[in-house]
Design a protein around this motif. Sequence first.
Motif, PDB file in Angstrom:
ATOM      1  N   LEU A 268     -25.873  23.883  -3.842  1.00 53.23           N
ATOM      2  CA  LEU A 268     -25.526  24.068  -5.254  1.00 53.23           C
ATOM      3  C   LEU A 268     -24.908  25.448  -5.466  1.00 53.23           C
ATOM      4  O   LEU A 268     -23.873  25.601  -6.122  1.00 53.23           O
ATOM      5  N   ALA A 269     -25.557  26.458  -4.858  1.00 52.28           N
ATOM      6  CA  ALA A 269     -25.052  27.820  -5.016  1.00 52.28           C
ATOM      7  C   ALA A 269     -23.647  27.927  -4.435  1.00 52.28           C
ATOM      8  O   ALA A 269     -22.743  28.507  -5.052  1.00 52.28           O
ATOM      9  N   ALA A 270     -23.459  27.335  -3.246  1.00 52.32           N
ATOM     10  CA  ALA A 270     -22.144  27.389  -2.610  1.00 52.32           C
ATOM     11  C   ALA A 270     -21.111  26.715  -3.499  1.00 52.32           C
ATOM     12  O   ALA A 270     -19.999  27.231  -3.700  1.00 52.32           O
ATOM     13  N   ALA A 271     -21.485  25.563  -4.064  1.00 48.50           N
ATOM     14  CA  ALA A 271     -20.557  24.844  -4.939  1.00 48.50           C
ATOM     15  C   ALA A 271     -20.193  25.718  -6.138  1.00 48.50           C
ATOM     16  O   ALA A 271     -19.036  25.798  -6.538  1.00 48.50           O
ATOM     17  N   LEU A 272     -21.193  26.407  -6.694  1.00 45.52           N
ATOM     18  CA  LEU A 272     -20.929  27.244  -7.860  1.00 45.52           C
ATOM     19  C   LEU A 272     -20.006  28.405  -7.509  1.00 45.52           C
ATOM     20  O   LEU A 272     -19.258  28.886  -8.351  1.00 45.52           O
ATOM     21  N   VAL A 273     -20.086  28.865  -6.261  1.00 44.97           N
ATOM     22  CA  VAL A 273     -19.227  29.983  -5.878  1.00 44.97           C
ATOM     23  C   VAL A 273     -17.823  29.498  -5.554  1.00 44.97           C
ATOM     24  O   VAL A 273     -16.837  30.118  -5.932  1.00 44.97           O
ATOM     25  N   ILE A 274     -17.743  28.367  -4.860  1.00 43.26           N
ATOM     26  CA  ILE A 274     -16.443  27.916  -4.362  1.00 43.26           C
ATOM     27  C   ILE A 274     -15.659  27.154  -5.426  1.00 43.26           C
ATOM     28  O   ILE A 274     -14.455  27.355  -5.603  1.00 43.26           O
ATOM     29  N   LEU A 275     -16.364  26.307  -6.162  1.00 42.28           N
ATOM     30  CA  LEU A 275     -15.669  25.397  -7.069  1.00 42.28           C
ATOM     31  C   LEU A 275     -14.749  26.082  -8.082  1.00 42.28           C
ATOM     32  O   LEU A 275     -13.627  25.623  -8.294  1.00 42.28           O
ATOM     33  N   PRO A 276     -15.180  27.182  -8.715  1.00 38.30           N
ATOM     34  CA  PRO A 276     -14.314  27.791  -9.732  1.00 38.30           C
ATOM     35  C   PRO A 276     -12.928  28.132  -9.213  1.00 38.30           C
ATOM     36  O   PRO A 276     -11.974  28.182  -9.982  1.00 38.30           O
ATOM     37  N   LEU A 277     -12.798  28.351  -7.893  1.00 39.42           N
ATOM     38  CA  LEU A 277     -11.490  28.660  -7.330  1.00 39.42           C
ATOM     39  C   LEU A 277     -10.520  27.518  -7.584  1.00 39.42           C
ATOM     40  O   LEU A 277      -9.315  27.715  -7.682  1.00 39.42           O
ATOM     41  N   PHE A 278     -11.051  26.298  -7.667  1.00 40.29           N
ATOM     42  CA  PHE A 278     -10.179  25.142  -7.831  1.00 40.29           C
ATOM     43  C   PHE A 278     -10.103  24.681  -9.274  1.00 40.29           C
ATOM     44  O   PHE A 278      -9.418  23.722  -9.572  1.00 40.29           O
ATOM     45  N   LEU A 279     -10.857  25.337 -10.131  1.00 42.95           N
ATOM     46  CA  LEU A 279     -10.886  24.872 -11.519  1.00 42.95           C
ATOM     47  C   LEU A 279      -9.826  25.597 -12.331  1.00 42.95           C
ATOM     48  O   LEU A 279      -9.472  26.731 -12.047  1.00 42.95           O
ATOM     49  N   GLY A 280      -9.359  24.918 -13.375  1.00 47.74           N
ATOM     50  CA  GLY A 280      -8.366  25.524 -14.237  1.00 47.74           C
ATOM     51  C   GLY A 280      -9.011  26.455 -15.239  1.00 47.74           C
ATOM     52  O   GLY A 280     -10.223  26.660 -15.253  1.00 47.74           O
ATOM     53  N   GLY A 281      -8.177  27.043 -16.081  1.00 43.90           N
ATOM     54  CA  GLY A 281      -8.658  28.034 -17.047  1.00 43.90           C
ATOM     55  C   GLY A 281      -9.681  27.485 -18.008  1.00 43.90           C
ATOM     56  O   GLY A 281     -10.703  28.118 -18.277  1.00 43.90           O
ATOM     57  N   ILE A 282      -9.445  26.274 -18.518  1.00 40.57           N
ATOM     58  CA  ILE A 282     -10.339  25.726 -19.545  1.00 40.57           C
ATOM     59  C   ILE A 282     -11.746  25.551 -18.995  1.00 40.57           C
ATOM     60  O   ILE A 282     -12.722  25.956 -19.595  1.00 40.57           O
TER      61      ILE A 282
END
Lengths: 621, 263
Positions: A268-282
């Motif tokens: 979960l922690a890894a996902a929280l760190v990595i995922l935002p890199l692929f998310l858009g501004g909104i």
Amino acid sequence: MSAAFIEEPSDEELPARRMLDQDWRKVFKYGLLLALVLVFVALTNMPVNLDRRMLIEPIFSMGYLSLFWLPAVFGLVVCREPVLAGMPSYAKGSREVLAGSLVGLIGGAGLSFLTLLLDNFNLREPLVNWSPQLLELLSFQRDTAFGIAIWLPIGLVLGTFGGLTHLLSATTRRVLSWAFVSVIAFAVFETVILDLSEGFAWLGAEWLVDELYFIRGGLTMHGAAVLAAAGSLSAAFGRDRAHRAKERFQALEGTSRTRANTIGLLALAAALVILPLFLGGITNELLANVGLFVLLALGLNIVVGLAGILDLGYVAFFAIGGYTAGILTTANRGESWPDWMPQFYWGTALVVVVILAALAGLFIGAPVIRMRGDYLAIVTLGFGEIIRLLFLSDWLGGYTGAAQGVTNIPGVQVFGLATVKGTDPRAVFYLVLFFCAIAVYVSWRLERSRLGRAWMAIREDESVAEAMGINTVNAKLMAFVVGAVLASFSGAILAAKVGSVFPNSFIILVSIVILVVVIVGGMGNIAGVIVGSVVLIGILGGPRQPGLLQEFSEYKLLIYGVLLIWMMLKRPEGLVPNVRRTRELHQDEYLQDAWLRGEIDTDSEPEDDSHSNGNTGVLPA
Amino acid sequence: MSRRLLTINKLSVTFGGLHALKDLDFYIDEGEIVSVIGPNGAGKTTFFNMISGMVTPTSGDIIFKGESLLGLDPNQVTAAGIARTFQNVRLFANMTILENVMVAQHCRTKQGIWGALFQTRPFKREEQEIREHGEKVLGFFGTRLVGYRLDQPAAVLSYANRRRLEIARAMATKPTIILLDEPVAGMNPKESAALTRLIGELRSDWGFTIVMIEHDMSVVRDVSDRVVVLDHGETIAHGTYEEVSTNPDVIEAYLGRPAEESA
């Protein structure tokens, strides 16, 4: 949780009731209630406002969804009966369908009647939403007679549909509901999905999204069909696997269970760190807002959830954090400050913020803490407002900018690598995430410490806790201080993120929203508080922060209220409950279950008897 | 006998116009077991509440180990070494059995926020000690409060076991004096006999001094060194069980005056 222990009675031998064997009073009560709710929703103008937002182009808008779901749900609920272990219950049959149809019909008649009234009277004066647009919507852009006539069959069909769901087998019901949920979810969460697709463009996500959605919003017809199919397929085939995985997890014991938990948390922690890199501004902006409220809610959770102090003025510490950080770091500070005062770096300012927040916690807490219950709640409410009014006052205006607030707050420089400010939501999210991690750690450690136990004891029975040697004043003050510091973190980040702080960012509503987040999420549970923030702030939006469902922002408070009432009635322990609170709120059921498991001990036992206690029940694994 | 632990001089308390206690004198020496008896409403529980700081006396003084307890908060009284149980069992019902005795050691321990946050060595050592002491006092009652029970909420316990847990919780505060408020109420004869023996052990093995309110005369007879009888807030008799039980005032307080005398 009640008595799930005895095996459910099997369906085969149970007779169904006759169709006319109705509890008519109940059916009419639900029908009238439905009619009232439908008219109420119509008059909140939700259908008209949301009509612009298409869910499935060109046939179905969110406005109609806001009306259509109600008859179906009421039609389902009217015949819901609690199945009690060991008690005979009837099989579901035509009776349930009839009840659903009737409820739907009465509800539909309510809307027909409203259409009629809309056409013949003008009640715009007291009811601002008594508009021609509403009439137009209710009569489907045709003449009034059509509108009056059509709501009867619509109600009937939807109510019948609700009643029919009783007859479906569990699998069919699951497949159907998954199909529905996936279509509605993809339609409703369009913005965030589009935003996601930008980040995953390299996976061909944009092509998929173009196929699913219509250009001006809403799912395309074939998109909806694909989603429905995908939803039902995943329900039909995915469920067994999920079920088995859950069983396997529950079968784990001791160290392997801990290890599984740790792995899950790390993932979960890894996902929280990595995922935002692929998310858009909104999405990142949303996550950052959720994070700010997670911080606040975790702090309040220590005060309310652990120590049991109902603090309604919690926003005061949020404001103190925001103002302190803002004033110390801003380029144009209020004129009353001496010239020699330098412009601080945010990290340095944070030290001052923490100290000031802790002191504020002590000073506000000290007089308040000796009170109990309602009195304490009212006094904290007052302090929350006092702090805001102080920042707004002319007296401190030279320092705080009064109504103009503090502006020109720079972002946070992180080791010269990056600047965290509002224009870069991803960086803000990482900053928030860092502090949330601190808050989670603090909550987790404190709960399992000497101080945490003292808080729990105080929450259970303050007089006894004191008689058992706990200095209740000190322990409660510590809760206040820890809560204040966590809230001040959130305030300091808000100042850097938005670049300005104003007195009206810290209205009393913020306190109430944080409290609702804690209650709905699950008081006293870290995961619950986070889930509460995601659901309320992420999806519905905070007091000033837009959520995923931006269309609903006008109805945010209405939905908060409905949700809160429903939760208090049906699930007072929250979405992700704390074990202890669940026990407290459902003590009868808990004790009954414990008795069924043979865990309740009996009085008459020999002095040196061991665990068996004369009960033959199964011991818990 | 030995050292005087607690002396109470001319203690009075009024609630409005009601004299709950009137000029009460009391003392207890180290290692004694003293029972306080009296009919309902005699002021026994008020007497306990006053010693434990939950009620402030109107006049009089309470001296414990040479220092006055007046004006101390209940937690300070507990820290000074007087622990109590409650007549209507008041456990932390939703905390586990072990937590109930762990939380009672609050005033004997000192680790704060920093220790918990950084998991310092002293913090871990103290947690370990708290847990061990908790299990030790629970072990005093045999196996009924330990083992798998440690992690169950106190709410699942039977009435008698809740009483036992209350005593264990008072023991966990490492007191000098334990005030027991009707320890065997609601227990059957066999259980109360067993508990009577344990009360004796509380003194002989653990070195506690005990003041006990009790209605069950067989328990009073079996363990008390002295008995104090209260009625309407006043001491009406004081002495050994034999002296007190034959005292005409006591018999009158309990049974009323014989018909021929009042005539």
